[in-house]
Design a protein around this motif. Sequence first.
Motif, PDB file in Angstrom:
ATOM      1  N   MET A 170       0.383-125.725 -33.363  1.00 46.85           N
ATOM      2  CA  MET A 170       0.722-124.324 -33.580  1.00 46.85           C
ATOM      3  C   MET A 170       1.244-124.064 -34.983  1.00 46.85           C
ATOM      4  O   MET A 170       1.383-122.912 -35.391  1.00 46.85           O
ATOM      5  CB  MET A 170       1.766-123.875 -32.547  1.00 46.85           C
ATOM      6  CG  MET A 170       1.321-124.097 -31.110  1.00 46.85           C
ATOM      7  SD  MET A 170      -0.263-123.327 -30.705  1.00 46.85           S
ATOM      8  CE  MET A 170       0.141-121.607 -30.871  1.00 46.85           C
ATOM      9  N   GLU A 171       1.556-125.128 -35.746  1.00 43.13           N
ATOM     10  CA  GLU A 171       2.060-124.952 -37.109  1.00 43.13           C
ATOM     11  C   GLU A 171       0.945-124.889 -38.142  1.00 43.13           C
ATOM     12  O   GLU A 171       1.146-124.399 -39.244  1.00 43.13           O
ATOM     13  CB  GLU A 171       3.022-126.081 -37.463  1.00 43.13           C
ATOM     14  CG  GLU A 171       4.283-126.089 -36.618  1.00 43.13           C
ATOM     15  CD  GLU A 171       5.224-127.218 -37.014  1.00 43.13           C
ATOM     16  OE1 GLU A 171       4.779-128.078 -37.797  1.00 43.13           O
ATOM     17  OE2 GLU A 171       6.353-127.225 -36.548  1.00 43.13           O
ATOM     18  N   TYR A 172      -0.217-125.411 -37.789  1.00 37.87           N
ATOM     19  CA  TYR A 172      -1.332-125.386 -38.730  1.00 37.87           C
ATOM     20  C   TYR A 172      -1.789-123.953 -38.904  1.00 37.87           C
ATOM     21  O   TYR A 172      -1.811-123.191 -37.938  1.00 37.87           O
ATOM     22  CB  TYR A 172      -2.466-126.259 -38.199  1.00 37.87           C
ATOM     23  CG  TYR A 172      -3.658-126.373 -39.109  1.00 37.87           C
ATOM     24  CD1 TYR A 172      -3.629-127.225 -40.206  1.00 37.87           C
ATOM     25  CD2 TYR A 172      -4.798-125.611 -38.879  1.00 37.87           C
ATOM     26  CE1 TYR A 172      -4.719-127.316 -41.042  1.00 37.87           C
ATOM     27  CE2 TYR A 172      -5.884-125.701 -39.703  1.00 37.87           C
ATOM     28  CZ  TYR A 172      -5.844-126.557 -40.791  1.00 37.87           C
ATOM     29  OH  TYR A 172      -6.929-126.663 -41.615  1.00 37.87           O
ATOM     30  N   PRO A 173      -2.137-123.477 -40.083  1.00 34.05           N
ATOM     31  CA  PRO A 173      -2.425-124.248 -41.297  1.00 34.05           C
ATOM     32  C   PRO A 173      -1.305-124.237 -42.331  1.00 34.05           C
ATOM     33  O   PRO A 173      -1.593-124.130 -43.528  1.00 34.05           O
ATOM     34  CB  PRO A 173      -3.656-123.539 -41.842  1.00 34.05           C
ATOM     35  CG  PRO A 173      -3.435-122.103 -41.454  1.00 34.05           C
ATOM     36  CD  PRO A 173      -2.663-122.119 -40.178  1.00 34.05           C
ATOM     37  N   ASN A 705      -1.638-123.170 -52.624  1.00 38.67           N
ATOM     38  CA  ASN A 705      -0.233-123.519 -52.459  1.00 38.67           C
ATOM     39  C   ASN A 705       0.381-122.884 -51.216  1.00 38.67           C
ATOM     40  O   ASN A 705       1.412-123.325 -50.732  1.00 38.67           O
ATOM     41  CB  ASN A 705       0.570-123.079 -53.691  1.00 38.67           C
ATOM     42  CG  ASN A 705       0.113-123.811 -54.940  1.00 38.67           C
ATOM     43  OD1 ASN A 705      -0.137-125.018 -54.906  1.00 38.67           O
ATOM     44  ND2 ASN A 705      -0.028-123.084 -56.050  1.00 38.67           N
ATOM     45  N   SER A 706      -0.246-121.852 -50.721  1.00 34.27           N
ATOM     46  CA  SER A 706       0.271-121.162 -49.538  1.00 34.27           C
ATOM     47  C   SER A 706      -0.913-120.656 -48.732  1.00 34.27           C
ATOM     48  O   SER A 706      -1.763-119.923 -49.242  1.00 34.27           O
ATOM     49  CB  SER A 706       1.174-119.991 -49.927  1.00 34.27           C
ATOM     50  OG  SER A 706       1.520-119.218 -48.794  1.00 34.27           O
ATOM     51  N   SER A 707      -0.988-121.062 -47.483  1.00 36.89           N
ATOM     52  CA  SER A 707      -2.123-120.683 -46.656  1.00 36.89           C
ATOM     53  C   SER A 707      -2.192-119.174 -46.452  1.00 36.89           C
ATOM     54  O   SER A 707      -3.269-118.607 -46.303  1.00 36.89           O
ATOM     55  CB  SER A 707      -2.050-121.382 -45.304  1.00 36.89           C
ATOM     56  OG  SER A 707      -0.835-121.045 -44.639  1.00 36.89           O
ATOM     57  N   SER A 708      -1.038-118.509 -46.440  1.00 36.80           N
ATOM     58  CA  SER A 708      -1.023-117.066 -46.217  1.00 36.80           C
ATOM     59  C   SER A 708      -1.495-116.276 -47.427  1.00 36.80           C
ATOM     60  O   SER A 708      -1.931-115.130 -47.300  1.00 36.80           O
ATOM     61  CB  SER A 708       0.385-116.618 -45.819  1.00 36.80           C
ATOM     62  OG  SER A 708       1.312-116.935 -46.852  1.00 36.80           O
ATOM     63  N   GLN A 709      -1.413-116.861 -48.634  1.00 37.44           N
ATOM     64  CA  GLN A 709      -1.771-116.149 -49.852  1.00 37.44           C
ATOM     65  C   GLN A 709      -3.055-116.658 -50.499  1.00 37.44           C
ATOM     66  O   GLN A 709      -3.520-116.082 -51.479  1.00 37.44           O
ATOM     67  CB  GLN A 709      -0.627-116.250 -50.874  1.00 37.44           C
ATOM     68  CG  GLN A 709       0.686-115.664 -50.384  1.00 37.44           C
ATOM     69  CD  GLN A 709       1.814-115.841 -51.382  1.00 37.44           C
ATOM     70  OE1 GLN A 709       1.604-116.340 -52.486  1.00 37.44           O
ATOM     71  NE2 GLN A 709       3.011-115.423 -51.000  1.00 37.44           N
ATOM     72  N   TYR A 710      -3.606-117.723 -49.957  1.00 35.19           N
ATOM     73  CA  TYR A 710      -4.774-118.341 -50.604  1.00 35.19           C
ATOM     74  C   TYR A 710      -5.965-117.390 -50.617  1.00 35.19           C
ATOM     75  O   TYR A 710      -6.642-117.235 -51.637  1.00 35.19           O
ATOM     76  CB  TYR A 710      -5.130-119.641 -49.892  1.00 35.19           C
ATOM     77  CG  TYR A 710      -6.353-120.327 -50.451  1.00 35.19           C
ATOM     78  CD1 TYR A 710      -6.357-120.844 -51.747  1.00 35.19           C
ATOM     79  CD2 TYR A 710      -7.508-120.449 -49.696  1.00 35.19           C
ATOM     80  CE1 TYR A 710      -7.483-121.466 -52.259  1.00 35.19           C
ATOM     81  CE2 TYR A 710      -8.633-121.074 -50.201  1.00 35.19           C
ATOM     82  CZ  TYR A 710      -8.620-121.580 -51.486  1.00 35.19           C
ATOM     83  OH  TYR A 710      -9.725-122.196 -51.991  1.00 35.19           O
ATOM     84  N   LEU A 711      -6.242-116.742 -49.473  1.00 35.80           N
ATOM     85  CA  LEU A 711      -7.406-115.854 -49.401  1.00 35.80           C
ATOM     86  C   LEU A 711      -7.274-114.677 -50.367  1.00 35.80           C
ATOM     87  O   LEU A 711      -8.225-114.348 -51.091  1.00 35.80           O
ATOM     88  CB  LEU A 711      -7.585-115.350 -47.965  1.00 35.80           C
ATOM     89  CG  LEU A 711      -7.961-116.394 -46.920  1.00 35.80           C
ATOM     90  CD1 LEU A 711      -7.965-115.794 -45.535  1.00 35.80           C
ATOM     91  CD2 LEU A 711      -9.310-117.016 -47.237  1.00 35.80           C
ATOM     92  N   SER A 712      -6.106-114.060 -50.378  1.00 41.51           N
ATOM     93  CA  SER A 712      -5.918-112.900 -51.263  1.00 41.51           C
ATOM     94  C   SER A 712      -6.000-113.296 -52.733  1.00 41.51           C
ATOM     95  O   SER A 712      -6.563-112.549 -53.553  1.00 41.51           O
ATOM     96  CB  SER A 712      -4.573-112.240 -50.976  1.00 41.51           C
ATOM     97  OG  SER A 712      -3.507-113.153 -51.152  1.00 41.51           O
ATOM     98  N   SER A 713      -5.491-114.472 -53.086  1.00 43.84           N
ATOM     99  CA  SER A 713      -5.573-114.914 -54.477  1.00 43.84           C
ATOM    100  C   SER A 713      -7.013-115.216 -54.874  1.00 43.84           C
ATOM    101  O   SER A 713      -7.418-114.949 -56.015  1.00 43.84           O
ATOM    102  CB  SER A 713      -4.680-116.141 -54.693  1.00 43.84           C
ATOM    103  OG  SER A 713      -5.071-117.199 -53.848  1.00 43.84           O
ATOM    104  N   CYS A 714      -7.815-115.760 -53.939  1.00 47.69           N
ATOM    105  CA  CYS A 714      -9.233-116.004 -54.228  1.00 47.69           C
ATOM    106  C   CYS A 714      -9.980-114.690 -54.419  1.00 47.69           C
ATOM    107  O   CYS A 714     -10.831-114.566 -55.316  1.00 47.69           O
ATOM    108  CB  CYS A 714      -9.873-116.812 -53.105  1.00 47.69           C
ATOM    109  SG  CYS A 714      -9.348-118.534 -53.027  1.00 47.69           S
ATOM    110  N   ILE A 715      -9.672-113.689 -53.584  1.00 47.45           N
ATOM    111  CA  ILE A 715     -10.332-112.384 -53.706  1.00 47.45           C
ATOM    112  C   ILE A 715      -9.992-111.743 -55.049  1.00 47.45           C
ATOM    113  O   ILE A 715     -10.857-111.185 -55.737  1.00 47.45           O
ATOM    114  CB  ILE A 715      -9.908-111.483 -52.537  1.00 47.45           C
ATOM    115  CG1 ILE A 715     -10.432-112.055 -51.213  1.00 47.45           C
ATOM    116  CG2 ILE A 715     -10.412-110.058 -52.743  1.00 47.45           C
ATOM    117  CD1 ILE A 715      -9.895-111.355 -49.990  1.00 47.45           C
TER     118      ILE A 715
END
Length: 1320
Positions: A170-173, A705-715
Motif C-alpha cells: 500500500m506504500e508503493y510507489p 524524486n517524488s512519485s506524486s510530482q514526476y508526471l507533472s514535471s514531465c508534462i
Amino acid sequence: MDHQTEVCNRFIYVAPMDHQTEVCNSQRFIYVAPMDHQTEVCNSQRFIYVAPMDHQTEVCNSQRFIYVAPMDHQTEVCNSLRFIYVAPMDHQTEVCNSQRFIYVAPMDHQTEVCNSQRFIYVAPMDHQTEDSSNEDILDNLYTQDYEPQVLAALSATTMMHFFPYPRKDMEYPSINLQEAFYCSNTDSSSRFLKQKQGKQLRNQSVTPANVTRLMSIRWPQGGGRITMNAAHSQFSFSNLDFPVSEEVIKSITTFCFPDNMKIYATKPESFAHFLVLTDMSGNKSYATCLTFCRSFIVEKDERGHIYMTLDTTMEALTAGQYRTFVPHCGIFISKFPYFSTTKDILSYMTSLISQKPDDMLAFIKEISHTVTLTPVPPVGPVAVEICLHDKQPFTIYPPVKADKSVIDIPLHLVFISFHEDQILQVLAALFMEERIVFLSSSYALLTTISESFLNFLLPFRWRFTYVPILSLKALDLLDAPGTFIMGCHLKHRSIVEQIEGLVVVNIDEGTVMVNSTSNTSDNHHIPAIPEEPATSFRKVCKRARVFFELEDVQRPTCHNVSEEKKIRETRIRRLNRVIEEGCLELMVNLFRGVVLEVRPEHHSFNEQLFLESQGKSPEDKLFYKKVLKKDMFKSFLDDRLKEKTDYWTEFERKTRQFVKQASLGDIRVSQVHPRKPLNKQVSLSRIHENPYERPLVIVRLPQNNSSSQYLSSCITSLSISLQSCMDYQERISYLYLMAVFKFADHDHVGALTDIITLAAIDWNLLPTLLVHEIHNLLTAQEKLNLEKVKGYHNIIEKQKEESQSMDTSTIRRYHNHNDIINIPDYDLAFDVFRKYVSLYEMTQDYDTISRLFQALTGMARETHLDHETFQAFCLCWQENHEQCMKVMEERDLQTDESVLKVSSLCKTDFGTGRVVLTDKRLLLMRDASKKLKEIVKLRDIQFLEKVQLHSLFSVADALRIHRLVPGKAEHDKFTVWLKDERNHFTLLVQEMWAGKVISEATKDIVVVQQAAQNVLLIDTIIRSGEEEDCSHHATVESSAEYLCCYIRAMGRGEHLLSVTTKEALQNKLDPNFSEPERTSIQALLYTPGDTETHLSPNFPFSNVAVIVPSLSCIHFSYSASVNGVIIRWYVKGLTVANRIALDMSGGETLRRLQYAQGYLWCGVWKGIWQISKKGELLAKFSFDIPKSDVTVHPVEMECFYIMDNDQIWAGCRRDGNMVVMNTKTGRKDVEVIKLESRGISIMVKLKNRMWVGTKSGIIYVVDIETRKIIKTLKAHSDAVRALCCADDRYIISGAGSSDGKIAIWTPTDTRSASGRFLLE
C-alpha cells in the motif's frame, strides 16, 4: 498444519511455568499433537515447547515459553511482557499449509512488521522427529535443484509481494531509499489486498524443491511480529495494473531458471538472457532477465531445521555455518522488445544492490516506478532519456516504422555466427515452415539469434509456436508435430539430433543440419532461396560482418565510458538499419512478381502465371511452389489483395523498373525503359554504403524524486520543448508523449486535446486504442465541452469505425459479479452457501449445490463451510471463467457453444497447443494462433484411455482419445501429452462426454447443461483443492468424483435404452430444475392453446389434500379431495356451480375421479363408485382379483379408466395386476393382465391402446382388443405418477420426486423412408 486441528476453545493452551516439568533440550520446539491425538492429550503435551534463548527474542529465564491466555482472559495481562502473546484462533485464521510456521507478536506491537523474519518455524508433524534427511540436505546443498519463487511484481502504480504470502504494497510507489527490505506499516490490514478473484499462491520462499517444508529464510535485525489473515492473503491480477497476463507472471519462474535453480558455494558471474512469452490469445510479451547472486548463511538449529540468513557482513563463519550464493533474477516484462535497454537498466540496478544489499527492494521500487511510467516514444526523430537513481541516463529509442516493432538487439550477431549460406538456409527453412531448433551454450544468444531471423523475414510473420528458450520441463515439446521455432541449451544436442525431421541450427558452431527421417534414406530436402535474389543478399552479409572493423580504422579512440557507450549504441543502430534494408530488399526481390499477378478489384491472384515467371530453374520453381502453400505467404498475399501500404510496398515501389497503373479495373504496365514488359522476377540492389539517417533528438525527462510530482514535471518539460520546436515530426512525438503522461496523471481532457492536435498534423499516427480508452473515461460534461474542439468529431468517428470493425458476434454467456459480490468473511451455513453459489451463477440446482457443499467440506457431514475454502473456490471459479470467456470472445465457435476448460500448453498429435473442452467438442487451440481445430465431437468419443508414453526426454502421462471417424471401420486414436494435468482433464472430459451421451439417449437437453455445470464445478474443486489450507485438500480426488454424477449414471447404464424406448421417446423436460427441492409430477393437463378452453392453474381451494382436474367439456370441470368433496366449476369464470359431498363414513378416501358416460366415477381403495351429477350413489363396483392371481395383501386399487364399451380397466396398488371388468356384468366377467411391476400408478387410453404407468418407472402399452403388451418403455427412474394425452398425437408422462421429469412419447409404430414416424 495438515496434521493439526483447532484445540479446544479455539486457542492453544500453554500451562504456566510452575506447572511444567523440566524440558529436555531435545524437546525445545513448538509441539502440537497430530490430529489423531488431539483428544485427551496427556498433561505432558498440553504446552508449547520453545527453542532456547539464543534462537528467540530476549525473555525472562523463568518463562521460556510462549504463553497463550484462555478465551476468558484475552485482556491485557502481565505488563512486564515476559511472554509472547498469540491472538485466539477466531481473530487469526489458520495459516495456509504451505507456510508451516506460527506468526506471533509481542503485546505492545501487534502491528505488521517485517514479513520475512519474525516468525517461529514449525515443520510438519511427519518431520517433527530428528531426521537424517536434514543431513542429506546440507550434504547435497550445492547439487540439488531448488524451487524458484516470485518475490514481488511491480508496475507503474501497483506492487505485489508474494513472500511469504501474496499482498499488495500500500506504500508503493513512494520512493524512499531509507525504507527496509520489507516495509513496516502501522495498520496491518492496510497492507493486504482482499482477493476477489485469481488464485492464491503458495508460500513464496527460496527452498529446495524436495524439502520446501524444512527450510525457511531468516532475515537479520528482527523486530516485531506479523499476524496474517488468510482472507487477506489472496489477490487478483485482474484488479491490478499489470500490463501482462496472469498466465505470464505465473510461468515466469520456469523461464528465469531454465536449467532449474541451484545454490553455489562460490559466487558465479551475473548473466542476462531474454524471453519472448506468448499468452493464450497469441499476444507476445518480451522479457529481459538478469540473474545475480546474493550471499546467505545456511545453518541448522538444535531441532534440525535449516535456515538461510542474508549475509551482509561477509564475516568469518562459525561451526555449522555455510556461506552460499543464492541466485536472484530481475525481470523486465514489456509489450515492446527493448532487450538491450532493459538489460542496461537491470545491470545498473544489480550494481546498486551489490553495494547495498539491504536496500534491494528500495532500488527495485525506485527504478521500476520510473521505467514503467515512461512511455515508449512513437515513430519519429525523438528519443526519450530517463535518469535513474544517481542521475544515470538511459535512452529509449523510437521504432523506425509505425507498423514495425522496435529493434533493440544487435542483428549483426547472426552474420558473425553464420556464413551467408547457412543464413540463407535458415531463411529457406522459415519460408518452408519447418520445425526449427536453435542450439547454443548461451541462453542469451538463443533469443537474440531467433529474434534476428524473424526480423529478417519481415513482412512475413511467424504465426506458429515460438519458444526461443525451452526449460528442462518442456523439452518434450521438441518431439511435437506441427511447425515451431524452439531453442534449447547445447548440452541437449545429442537428444535433439535424434528427433526426426528437425532443422537444427547450432549457433556456437555456425552449422545448420536437417535430421533424417525414417521415411527416406536422405535428409529432408528444403528448397534453397533462388540464386539471383540470394546473390544481392550476400553483399549485405559481407558488409554486416566487417562493419565495425572498417569503421574502427578511422574512428578516434574514446576514453569516456558513457560517451563510448552512446557511440556503440549509435553504431549498432546504424548497422541494424543497413541489415534491415538489406533483408527487406531480399524479400522484395523474392516476391516482386506477386504485384503483377494480383487483382485487388477481383480479390484474386494468378498463381500459375507467377510460377511461370520464375525462370526455368527447377529448384527455384520448387521453392516458390512450396512457399505459395504456406500460411505466411497467404497472410502476405492477403495484405497485397487489400492493397495495404506498408514498408514492403514502399520499398518495392522505390526499386521497381516499371510503374503499375490501374485503369477501369485493368492493370497496365508502362515501361521506364523502351523494352518489353517484365515476364520474369528481377532482383535489384540499392544498398547504400552509408545510408542517410536523420540524427535523433534526445528528450531528457526530469529525475523522479517524488512519485506524486514526476508526471507533472514531465508534462511541463515536454510542454517547454513543444513550444520551442518548429519541426512537425518532432511536435508529433512531443504531443504523443504529453498525451500519455496526462492520461497517466488522470487529465483525460488534456490528453485527448493533445491527440486531436496530433491527428491534425499526421492522421496516420492516431493512437486509436488510446483514444478509445480515454473516451470511455470521459464524463458527460467533459464530452460536451470537447464538442467545441475542432477535430474531436473526426477522431470519435474513427474510433467508432474501429469498434464496429471488431468482432462482436460472441456475447458473454455469464455475468461477471466480481464487482458486486462480497465474499463473506465468516463460515457459511448451507443456506448462506447456497445463496452465494446462486449469486455467482455457478448453479441453481438444489441437488448439485448439496453435493458441492459436501465436496467442499472434505466429504464430511459438516454444518458449516469455512470461508477461506469458499474464497479460494470462488477465486478459482472466476479465474477459469475469465480464461474461457477470452477464448469464446476471440475464436469462432458454433452457435450456443460454451468453453468449459482450457488446458496448459501441451503436445498433441496435431502439434503444440492447448486442448479446449466445450459442451459439444474437444478442440485444439494452436499456440500463437486464434484458430481452433476440431479434435472430436463428444458424441464420437468411443472411450478414453490414460497411458504413459516414453519419449527421448522422459516418461509423460498422456490421454488417448479413441474416436469414431466417418469412413473408417476402426477407431482412430488421438493422443494428448497432458502430463500432470492428465487425470484432472480426463475427469472433466469423461463427465461432459457421459452427459452428452445420456442427453442424446434420453432426449434430455437439460442433462448437457447440468453436465457442463458439473465440469466447471469439478475443475474448480480440483484447482482450489491444490491449496493446502482448503478443507477439501486431503480429499480432493473423492470430492471431485462425488460431483461426477453422470459418470456414475453412465456406469449404471442409464444411457442404454431399448430400441423401442428410443423410437417412442421424443423429448424430456425437467420442471424441477433449479428448484430447492425436487417434487413429484402429480398431474398433467394438456390445453391446446384455445383461450375458451384454457384452464388457469390458480384455483381458489383451501384445505384440500388432493386436487384432480379433469377437462370434461367446454363449460364445466370437476375437482375432488380425499374427504369425498367434489366441486363442479364453471370454466370461464372459475366459479363453483355446485358441490357434492360423498358419504365417507366407512373410512374410505377418494383417490381418483373420472367423468365418463355422463356420470362421475370415483375410485377408492376397495373399488369404484358410480355417481350421478347430483351426487346420488348409483352403483359400487368392488375391486376383486381371483385368489390365484393375488400376490400381495391387502388387495387395493390404485387407478382405473372407464371405457366407452362399458369396460373398466383398474390397476392394483401393490403389484402388477391389472383387472378388466364390465360395468353391466360386474365381477362375473373379470380378466387379469399381469405386468412386471411393483404396482400400477396411472393409465390413459389413446385410440386402441392403453398406456399403463407403473411404480417401477416403466410404461406398458397394451392392446385393448387382444390384451397383449405391445411396447415396454423405460420411462423414468421413479414411479410414473401422471399420464395425459395431447391431441391424440403424443402421450406425456410425469415421474415421482426422485426423477421429477416429464417425458413426451409418440404413440405410432410406422415410419417413413426417412425414419420419421407417421401419425395415424
